[in-house]
Design a protein around this motif. Structure first.
Motif, PDB file in Angstrom:
ATOM      1  N   ILE A   1      74.743  52.833   7.239  1.00  0.00           N
ATOM      2  CA  ILE A   1      74.889  53.234   8.646  1.00  0.00           C
ATOM      3  C   ILE A   1      76.234  52.691   9.099  1.00  0.00           C
ATOM      4  O   ILE A   1      76.449  51.476   9.131  1.00  0.00           O
ATOM      5  N   LEU A   2      77.141  53.575   9.422  1.00  0.00           N
ATOM      6  CA  LEU A   2      78.502  53.158   9.759  1.00  0.00           C
ATOM      7  C   LEU A   2      78.632  52.978  11.271  1.00  0.00           C
ATOM      8  O   LEU A   2      78.313  53.885  12.051  1.00  0.00           O
TER       9      LEU A   2
ATOM     10  N   SER B   1      73.306  48.044  22.601  1.00  0.00           N
ATOM     11  CA  SER B   1      72.273  49.081  22.641  1.00  0.00           C
ATOM     12  C   SER B   1      72.436  50.094  21.525  1.00  0.00           C
ATOM     13  O   SER B   1      71.490  50.809  21.189  1.00  0.00           O
ATOM     14  N   ASN B   2      73.635  50.160  20.956  1.00  0.00           N
ATOM     15  CA  ASN B   2      73.894  51.074  19.854  1.00  0.00           C
ATOM     16  C   ASN B   2      74.072  50.307  18.538  1.00  0.00           C
ATOM     17  O   ASN B   2      74.722  50.790  17.613  1.00  0.00           O
ATOM     18  N   ILE B   3      73.479  49.117  18.471  1.00  0.00           N
ATOM     19  CA  ILE B   3      73.533  48.295  17.252  1.00  0.00           C
ATOM     20  C   ILE B   3      72.140  47.850  16.812  1.00  0.00           C
ATOM     21  O   ILE B   3      71.747  48.012  15.651  1.00  0.00           O
ATOM     22  N   TYR B   4      71.379  47.277  17.747  1.00  0.00           N
ATOM     23  CA  TYR B   4      70.118  46.645  17.376  1.00  0.00           C
ATOM     24  C   TYR B   4      69.146  47.605  16.689  1.00  0.00           C
ATOM     25  O   TYR B   4      68.478  47.242  15.709  1.00  0.00           O
ATOM     26  N   ALA B   5      69.050  48.835  17.182  1.00  0.00           N
ATOM     27  CA  ALA B   5      68.132  49.800  16.573  1.00  0.00           C
ATOM     28  C   ALA B   5      68.543  50.125  15.144  1.00  0.00           C
ATOM     29  O   ALA B   5      67.690  50.326  14.264  1.00  0.00           O
TER      30      ALA B   5
ATOM     31  N   LYS C   1      77.426  49.146   7.835  1.00  0.00           N
ATOM     32  CA  LYS C   1      78.833  49.015   7.451  1.00  0.00           C
ATOM     33  C   LYS C   1      79.674  49.048   8.723  1.00  0.00           C
ATOM     34  O   LYS C   1      79.700  50.052   9.435  1.00  0.00           O
ATOM     35  N   THR C   2      80.345  47.946   9.005  1.00  0.00           N
ATOM     36  CA  THR C   2      81.114  47.811  10.239  1.00  0.00           C
ATOM     37  C   THR C   2      82.605  47.997   9.956  1.00  0.00           C
ATOM     38  O   THR C   2      83.170  47.309   9.106  1.00  0.00           O
TER      39      THR C   2
ATOM     40  N   ALA D   1      77.313  56.052  13.770  1.00  0.00           N
ATOM     41  CA  ALA D   1      76.916  55.834  15.162  1.00  0.00           C
ATOM     42  C   ALA D   1      78.026  55.094  15.889  1.00  0.00           C
ATOM     43  O   ALA D   1      78.344  53.954  15.543  1.00  0.00           O
ATOM     44  N   LEU D   2      78.616  55.740  16.878  1.00  0.00           N
ATOM     45  CA  LEU D   2      79.710  55.116  17.617  1.00  0.00           C
ATOM     46  C   LEU D   2      79.890  55.820  18.941  1.00  0.00           C
ATOM     47  O   LEU D   2      79.272  56.848  19.219  1.00  0.00           O
ATOM     48  N   GLY D   3      80.752  55.250  19.787  1.00  0.00           N
ATOM     49  CA  GLY D   3      81.071  55.882  21.052  1.00  0.00           C
ATOM     50  C   GLY D   3      82.219  56.865  20.903  1.00  0.00           C
ATOM     51  O   GLY D   3      82.919  56.883  19.880  1.00  0.00           O
TER      52      GLY D   3
END
Length: 385
Positions: free
Chosen positions: A101-102, A110-114, A127-128, A158-160
């Motif tokens: 998950i990149l 809120s877009n990390i913990y899940a 993967k950050t 998943a990103l903004g």
């Protein structure tokens, strides 16, 4: 369209310099009035028709769809928060061991913990992609690093649309093309852009777009929106409420229990999504934003901030190149020897409201701001350098 300032539509005192819409937007006077009217109507529940559980929500979905160039309003779900929307997405994704998950460095929680929870469940990996921290062309390099790291192992990106701290723009169109090559999902958090920066579902085609409503959409705290693409058409909602079931509009038949969910995103709506107060406030806000257009808002913010950013760069501050960042939201990285506590005191004295996020002062402006507000900000920063 060229817009002049719209201070008259807000109730912000003249001595306040509010550069913090990215945290919490002020309300339009019309939105405030819509909320008051709705609160008063709740005192007379006999004046609220049963159609108000549904019709205003339908209008709201249509307005939000217009804003993001989505021709299927039924793919929009009203939600209470970004974390709720992301949780719904994660609830309907299955991974294989060692899938990736990149995400990007210092992404909003809120877009990390899940994603961390999902990775743990399936023995997958987060993967950050870190910022290169270059003084020049940082955003260009960062975008390339993201693209280079989308591989056959990537299951989700998943990103903004931008980085929430400094306004760095991520090239979602290129990212979408690369995810398509590897059958990876693209999940976009639009909380810091939708309403202030153009976005098109037709162009980007994300699998999901999740957006808070209380920032650049000028709605009340506690409302948000989610667009769900075809991948999620047959998914499981994270709650079972009466409104997300088929034929729930027939109130007299609610005890004829229905196993089937409504089609598309309607299955994912939060309970009490027909909130009489919030919905009417958000409708008024979206009407105004659509009238202005995100492009015109972006152009106005550029016009009032550009001179200030040039001055700050001359003073030794680091601000991303204008071609790779937004103008309604951007970060200022101060010289390393800046006395931050002294600056915070100076800002408070001058009644200048900004956010400190990570290594950046985050500046976020809108149509109630003017160039004079940026002059005050520059003078305040100058005083401590």
């Amino acid at each position: 369209m060229i817009i002049s300032h719209q201070k008259q539509l807000f109730s912000i005192p003249e001595d306040i310099t509010y550069l913090n819409t990215a945290s919490l937007s002020p309300s339009f006077k019309s939105v405030e009035q819509a909320g008051i009217d709705a609160v008063l109507q709740k005192s007379k529940p006999y004046t609220i028709p049963s159609s108000d559980f549904f019709d205003p929500v339908t209008e709201l979905k249509q307005l939000f769809s217009t804003l993001i160039e989505n021709n299927q309003p039924e793919r929009i779900a009203s939600i209470p928060s970004v974390s709720y929307g992301i949780a719904t997405v994660a609830n309907n994704i299955k991974l294989k061991p060692n899938d990736e998950i990149l995400v990007i460095e210092e992404q909003f929680p809120s877009n990390i913990y899940a994603w961390k929870k999902l990775a743990d469940k399936y023995d997958a990996n987060i993967k950050t992609i870190a910022s290169p921290n270059l003084k020049a062309n940082n955003a260009k390099r960062w975008n390339q690093d993201i693209l280079d790291n989308i591989t056959s192992k990537t299951a989700v990106v998943a990103l903004g649309q931008i980085h929430w701290s400094n306004g760095t723009i991520f090239d979602l169109k290129a990212i979408r093309e690369k995810t398509n090559l590897h059958n990876a999902l693209l999940i976009v958090d639009g909380s810091q852009t939708i309403g202030a920066l153009p976005f098109s579902i037709k162009d980007i085609k994300p699998d999901a777009l999740i957006c808070a409503g209380y920032k650049w959409l000028f709605g009340p705290y506690g409302c948000g929106y989610a667009y769900y693409g075809s991948y999620f058409d047959d998914g499981e909602p994270i709650e079972n409420n009466w409104t997300n079931r088929l034929n729930s509009e027939k109130l007299t038949d609610l005890t004829n229990y229905e196993d089937q969910y409504k089609p598309f995103a309607n299955r994912y709506v939060v309970g009490e999504s027909g909130n009489f107060i919030y919905v009417k406030m958000q409708i008024e806000a979206l009407k105004q934003i659509i009238e202005w257009t995100p492009k015109a808002i972006q152009d106005y913010c550029k016009s009032i901030s550009l001179n200030a950013t040039q001055q700050l760069t001359t003073l030794g501050c680091v601000i991303e190149d204008t071609n790779y960042r937004t103008h309604h939201l951007f970060g200022i990285k101060l010289p390393e020897d800046t006395q931050i506590d002294k600056l915070k005191t100076a800002l408070e004295t001058e009644k200048i409201h900004v956010s400190f996020r990570g290594k950046f002062i985050r500046i976020s402006c809108h149509l109630f701001n003017t160039e004079s507000h940026f002059k005050k900000l520059v003078n305040c920063i100058k005083s401590v350098l």
